[in-house]
Design an enzyme around this catalytic site. Structure first.
Site, PDB file in Angstrom:
ATOM      1  CG  ASN A 131      -0.181  -0.180   2.521  1.00 11.06           C
ATOM      2  OD1 ASN A 131       0.521  -1.176   2.703  1.00 11.06           O
ATOM      3  ND2 ASN A 131      -0.316   0.760   3.439  1.00 11.06           N
ATOM      4  CG  HIS A 181     -11.557   2.233   0.255  1.00  6.61           C
ATOM      5  ND1 HIS A 181     -11.549   1.172   1.121  1.00  6.61           N
ATOM      6  CD2 HIS A 181     -10.416   2.907   0.487  1.00  6.61           C
ATOM      7  CE1 HIS A 181     -10.460   1.208   1.852  1.00  6.61           C
ATOM      8  NE2 HIS A 181      -9.728   2.241   1.484  1.00  6.61           N
ATOM      9  CB  CYS A 306      -4.481   2.512   7.999  1.00  8.88           C
ATOM     10  SG  CYS A 306      -5.606   2.047   6.669  1.00  8.88           S
TER      11      CYS A 306
END
Length: 361
Positions: A131, A181, A306
């Site tokens: 990510n 998403h 996050c």
């Protein structure tokens, strides 16, 4: 999604009347879309609230279901916290976790993976695409190693779905976490692929109640979100090849002028990465000042959304061997379907100007 908030408001688990049938049909359609996207069967798709829940269900579910077989799990230092934190939790229960390092390019060493396997190893969890640095791990090779040793292979594919080809059969993947998403679908909906045969994977439920989702994840299904998930993946798959070419061109267009900056580092493998990802670190630059200087014209970050509220340096970048100072002085660019070549030129000019100004200071 809109009709399922209003016109078709039925519960997909209420299969005794027309309202429930309409919702159930919509949910089935998304199961089929997701299954086709990864070469699975619709029955193997379990809906969750996102990839974080899917990761927790996969890791904790396997650990409980296969507790008597073994208590050893292997994962990687650059995994998302939604994988690392459940593993840390399992350590408090007596499980042993081996966290593999990565090479400077962010890829794992397959020989080290094989050496880490023990007779009591029950699970290997390696993400498909990172990510932060976008690095794509060799899933087929990992899957082959796991199945040769009769070990369950889980991959967090939140960043990969709709962006790179995924095939749970040829890659020999047993569990795969997905989310909507990351492909412009709604937030708060995800899925876990659970292999049903060769081998049949058992999971201990982490959420109990009405026995939904083959008993693995109780809770009323959120039909509008599920419909949005399916449509987003459908569009992403239809446009995947041409969009990947376009994003790769834009990424290279951004990297070319930036690569000439003194003290700049490209984080992650130069080609084995997601097409829209560019992560860089710059020596001698204050990371906070860099982000502040860029936020007037673009939305960029130094790491994962996050963990953006923490002050610690990115664990992904330190795993590559970066010092904390260099890890702080990093930017992650995510180039997407709405970005243009003109925007790339503007961003490149602004980044170069800001970096040179900070280096002078």
């Amino acid at each position: 999604m809109i009709p399922y908030f209003t016109e078709h408001f039925g519960n997909p688990s209420s299969i005794n009347h027309q309202y429930g049938w309409e919702a159930e049909a919509a949910v089935k359609q998304t199961r089929s879309i997701l299954a086709k996207a990864i070469n699975a069967s619709p029955e193997e798709i379990i809906f969750t609230s996102g990839a974080t829940e899917a990761n927790n269900l996969a890791i904790k579910g396997v650990s409980e279901a296969y507790f008597q077989k073994g208590q050893h799990i292997i994962t990687v230092a650059t995994e998302h916290n939604a994988v690392l934190d459940p593993c840390k939790y399992l350590e408090t229960l007596g499980f042993e976790i081996t966290i593999l390092p990565v090479q400077k390019d962010g890829l794992i060493n397959l020989d080290e993976l094989e050496k880490a396997i023990r007779p009591d190893t029950i699970l290997v969890s390696v993400m498909a695409a990172n990510n932060e640095i976008g690095v794509i791990q060799p899933l087929a090779e990992i899957g082959k190693i796991c199945h040769e040793h009769d070990i369950i292979f889980h991959t967090d594919a939140a960043q990969a779905i709709g962006k790179i080809p995924l095939n749970v059969q040829t890659f020999q993947i047993d569990l795969m976490s997905l989310t909507a998403h990351k492909v412009y679908g709604p937030k708060g909906i995800g899925a876990l692929y659970v292999r049903r045969r060769n081998p049949r994977v058992k999971l201990a439920a982490q959420q109990h109640g009405g026995g939904h989702e083959r008993g693995m994840r109780s809770g009323t299904l959120y039909t509008p979100q599920i419909v949005g998930f399916g449509k987003a993946v459908e569009i992403a798959l239809a446009e995947q090849k041409q969009e990947n070419r376009r994003l790769t061109q834009l990424r290279n267009k951004l990297w070319e002028p930036l690569s000439k900056i003194e003290g700049i580092h490209l984080n992650g493998h130069p080609t084995q990465r997601l097409p829209g990802n560019l992560n860089i670190s710059i020596e001698g630059v204050d990371g906070a000042a860099l982000l502040l200087g860029l936020q007037s014209i673009m939305a960029v970050s130094s790491g994962s959304a996050c963990s953006s509220t923490t002050t610690a340096p990115s664990h992904v970048l330190t795993a590559l061997g970066h010092s904390e100072k260099l890890a702080y002085a990093s930017i992650r660019f995510g180039i997407g379907r709405f970005n243009t070549a003109e925007e790339i030129d503007t961003v490149a000019q602004q980044v170069i100007s800001t970096i040179k100004s900070l280096q002078r200071m």
